[in-house]
Write a protein that holds these residues in place. Sequence first.
Motif, mmCIF file in Angstrom:
data_model
loop_
_atom_site.group_PDB
_atom_site.id
_atom_site.type_symbol
_atom_site.label_atom_id
_atom_site.label_comp_id
_atom_site.label_asym_id
_atom_site.label_seq_id
_atom_site.Cartn_x
_atom_site.Cartn_y
_atom_site.Cartn_z
ATOM 1 N N CYS A 15 0.836 -1.207 0.000
ATOM 2 C CA CYS A 15 0.000 0.000 0.000
ATOM 3 C C CYS A 15 0.869 1.254 0.000
ATOM 4 C CB CYS A 15 -0.908 -0.029 1.217
ATOM 5 S SG CYS A 15 -1.930 1.415 1.414
ATOM 6 N N LEU A 16 1.813 1.308 0.895
ATOM 7 C CA LEU A 16 2.697 2.471 0.985
ATOM 8 C C LEU A 16 3.502 2.658 -0.296
ATOM 9 C CD1 LEU A 16 3.784 4.720 2.780
ATOM 10 C CD2 LEU A 16 5.495 3.112 3.609
ATOM 11 N N THR A 17 3.999 1.561 -0.838
ATOM 12 C CA THR A 17 4.780 1.632 -2.077
ATOM 13 C C THR A 17 3.929 2.174 -3.223
ATOM 14 O OG1 THR A 17 6.138 -0.225 -1.354
ATOM 15 C CG2 THR A 17 6.156 0.282 -3.707
ATOM 16 N N LEU A 18 2.687 1.708 -3.319
ATOM 17 C CA LEU A 18 1.807 2.204 -4.380
ATOM 18 C C LEU A 18 1.561 3.711 -4.255
ATOM 19 C CD1 LEU A 18 -0.881 -0.619 -4.682
ATOM 20 C CD2 LEU A 18 0.694 0.155 -6.464
ATOM 21 N N PHE A 19 1.293 4.181 -3.041
ATOM 22 C CA PHE A 19 1.077 5.616 -2.844
ATOM 23 C C PHE A 19 2.309 6.427 -3.219
ATOM 24 C CE2 PHE A 19 -2.582 4.994 0.204
ATOM 25 C CZ PHE A 19 -3.483 5.724 -0.535
#
Length: 81
Positions: A15-19
């Motif tokens: 999730c963090l990587t996608l953001f």
Amino acid sequence: MRRRRLAYGLMMGTCLTLFVLAWAVVRRYSPAAAVAMSLVAMVIPPFAAVVANRGIDRGDERGEGHCADRPQGRGGGRPGG
């Protein structure tokens, strides 16, 4: 429990990587793709919470968390206490 923590960590890391990728890199080339990546990232945390809490009501692998195993009331679990 270790497997659930690992799955939760991987999902939240994704999730963090996608953001971060969406708004630091992808938005320069395609704002629509950045928005789509953000929408996908927004859906991940609820599923991560479900995965992390799966089976919590029946206890851990070590047998922790059962309400029937705990003493009831102030009497320490003794009958008539």
